[in-house]
Design a protein around this motif. Structure first.
Motif, short mmCIF file in Angstrom:
data_model
loop_
_atom_site.label_atom_id
_atom_site.label_comp_id
_atom_site.label_asym_id
_atom_site.label_seq_id
_atom_site.Cartn_x
_atom_site.Cartn_y
_atom_site.Cartn_z
N ARG A 212 0.83 -1.21 0.00
CA ARG A 212 0.00 0.00 0.00
C ARG A 212 0.86 1.27 0.00
NH1 ARG A 212 -5.59 1.20 2.76
NH2 ARG A 212 -5.63 3.47 2.68
N SER A 213 1.96 1.25 0.74
CA SER A 213 2.83 2.43 0.79
C SER A 213 3.38 2.78 -0.59
CB SER A 213 3.99 2.20 1.77
OG SER A 213 4.84 1.15 1.31
N VAL A 214 3.75 1.77 -1.35
CA VAL A 214 4.28 2.00 -2.69
C VAL A 214 3.20 2.55 -3.62
CG1 VAL A 214 5.24 0.85 -4.73
CG2 VAL A 214 6.07 0.25 -2.44
N ALA A 215 2.00 2.01 -3.51
CA ALA A 215 0.88 2.50 -4.32
C ALA A 215 0.62 3.99 -4.05
CB ALA A 215 -0.37 1.68 -4.03
N LEU A 216 0.65 4.37 -2.79
CA LEU A 216 0.43 5.77 -2.43
C LEU A 216 1.56 6.66 -2.92
CD1 LEU A 216 -0.90 5.26 1.21
CD2 LEU A 216 -2.23 6.02 -0.76
N GLN A 217 2.80 6.19 -2.79
CA GLN A 217 3.95 6.98 -3.23
C GLN A 217 3.93 7.25 -4.72
OE1 GLN A 217 7.12 4.47 -1.86
NE2 GLN A 217 6.70 4.89 0.30
N HIS A 218 3.35 6.33 -5.49
CA HIS A 218 3.35 6.46 -6.95
C HIS A 218 1.98 6.84 -7.52
CE1 HIS A 218 7.45 4.93 -7.66
NE2 HIS A 218 7.25 4.23 -6.56
N ASP A 219 1.08 7.27 -6.64
CA ASP A 219 -0.25 7.75 -7.06
C ASP A 219 -1.00 6.73 -7.91
OD1 ASP A 219 0.03 10.27 -5.78
OD2 ASP A 219 1.28 10.96 -7.45
N LEU A 220 -0.95 5.47 -7.49
CA LEU A 220 -1.66 4.41 -8.20
C LEU A 220 -3.03 4.17 -7.58
CD1 LEU A 220 1.25 1.82 -8.54
CD2 LEU A 220 0.26 3.17 -10.40
N LYS A 221 -3.97 3.78 -8.39
CA LYS A 221 -5.24 3.30 -7.87
C LYS A 221 -5.02 1.89 -7.33
CE LYS A 221 -8.48 6.01 -10.60
NZ LYS A 221 -9.71 5.98 -11.45
N PHE A 222 -5.79 1.51 -6.33
CA PHE A 222 -5.62 0.16 -5.80
C PHE A 222 -6.87 -0.31 -5.07
CE2 PHE A 222 -3.90 3.18 -2.70
CZ PHE A 222 -4.48 2.78 -1.51
N ILE A 223 -6.99 -1.63 -5.00
CA ILE A 223 -8.09 -2.26 -4.29
C ILE A 223 -7.64 -2.52 -2.86
CG2 ILE A 223 -9.59 -4.29 -4.14
CD1 ILE A 223 -10.13 -2.49 -6.55
N VAL A 224 -8.39 -1.99 -1.89
CA VAL A 224 -8.12 -2.29 -0.49
C VAL A 224 -8.78 -3.63 -0.17
CG1 VAL A 224 -8.47 -1.56 1.90
CG2 VAL A 224 -8.02 0.16 0.12
N LEU A 225 -8.00 -4.59 0.20
CA LEU A 225 -8.49 -5.95 0.44
C LEU A 225 -8.95 -6.13 1.88
CD1 LEU A 225 -5.54 -7.73 -1.40
CD2 LEU A 225 -7.84 -7.34 -2.30
N PRO A 226 -9.80 -7.10 2.13
CA PRO A 226 -10.23 -7.38 3.51
C PRO A 226 -9.04 -7.73 4.40
CG PRO A 226 -11.61 -8.54 1.91
CD PRO A 226 -10.46 -7.99 1.14
N ASP A 227 -9.13 -7.38 5.67
CA ASP A 227 -8.06 -7.67 6.60
C ASP A 227 -7.72 -9.16 6.65
OD1 ASP A 227 -7.63 -5.08 7.31
OD2 ASP A 227 -8.62 -5.19 9.26
N GLU A 228 -8.70 -9.97 6.39
CA GLU A 228 -8.48 -11.43 6.46
C GLU A 228 -7.47 -11.92 5.43
OE1 GLU A 228 -12.63 -10.80 8.12
OE2 GLU A 228 -11.35 -9.92 6.56
#
Length: 286
Positions: A212-228
């Motif tokens: 997630r940190s890399v996705a945020l650093q590079h302004d990428l869209k991403f799917i937040v997955l369930p904690d499980e």
């Protein structure tokens, strides 16, 4: 040996006071530029670059030399290739425990956390309909190109495989893991996860597994997955442990089984660090 950050901080502060009084007073007689060599996970590239710039601005006599790679590859450069290194920072603290301690390092500090996400762009196929509930069905489509890091070199790679294993249970879809992997093209694997970003942004790949940190650093869209299944919540460590991936072990031909666990980074000082004093000074700053 895993030690607490507070314990390490105390020890480094003691060292730093001695360093300032002794080594710093001798800097005029030393070479104008000393160096600290750091092997680190690719996902730490942007934050470590920022730290490097700030540290060197305050300590211009020291040159921080950063060398990003997958965490297992970083460890291999130390224990197999015997490359000089002062500090090693891993995206999985267990890589330090299993591949470096006790021969090449004595302690291991856990210092950061993360979670897995599935990244995409506006040009990705099915980008308007992909969600946390159907992403695995999207990846099963034959016209979708997706990728992950090499699990033999980068923890993000074996964690991507673990997420899919856990998803098979969570979404109650027997055979999901086998189906996705059997239809996957190995040409979409890269040595470290951050190398997938250029493929995403150029439109040559639809989806890529990242932190997630890399996705945020590079302004990428991403799917937040369930904690499980996202490997980001320590309360699910027992559940994460159902997933596992075998990777090369400490010795040639040996196999190391890595089980799922919440994502925790680790950092250590190499025992025979060629620039130990300055490395410890940098750790105290970090």
């Amino acid at each position: 040996m895993v030690i607490s950050f507070a314990t390490l901080f105390f020890l480094l502060m003691v060292f730093q006071s001695n360093y300032a009084g002794a080594n710093r007073s001798e800097k005029e007689s030393r070479n104008p530029k000393r160096k600290v060599i750091i092997f680190h996970a690719g996902s730490l590239t942007i934050p470590f670059k920022a730290v490097e710039q700030d540290f060197e601005r305050k300590n211009p006599e020291i040159d921080i030399q950063l060398e990003p790679s997958g965490s297992q590859k970083a460890a291999r450069k130390i224990n197999d290739l015997k490359k000089p290194c002062d500090i090693m920072a891993s995206a999985d603290y267990r890589i330090i425990d299993k591949l470096l301690i006790p021969e090449y390092a004595l302690w291991n500090v856990r210092f950061a956390y993360n979670q897995m996400v599935l990244c995409y762009t506006d040009s990705s196929r099915y980008s308007e309909e992909v969600s946390k509930d159907n992403w695995y069905r999207i990846l099963r489509k034959k016209n979708v190109v997706w990728g992950y890091a090499n699990p033999k070199l980068d923890p993000c790679g074996y964690r991507a495989l673990m997420v899919i294993q856990l998803a098979e249970v969570y979404y109650k879809t027997p055979g999901l893991y086998a189906q996705l992997i059997s239809n996957f093209s190995n040409t979409n694997i890269r040595p470290k996860s951050v190398e997938l970003i250029s493929l995403l942004k150029s439109g040559n790949m639809d989806y890529a597994w990242e932190y997630r940190s890399v996705a945020l650093q590079h302004d990428l869209k991403f799917i937040v997955l369930p904690d499980e299944i996202n490997l980001g919540n320590y309360e699910y460590d027992n559940y994460y442990g159902k997933a596992f991936v075998d990777v090369p072990g400490k010795k040639p031909g040996a196999t190391l089984r890595i089980r799922g666990k919440s994502i925790t980074y680790g950092i250590t000082l190499i025992k025979d660090a060629p620039n130990k004093d300055d490395a410890i000074f940098f750790l105290s700053y970090l």
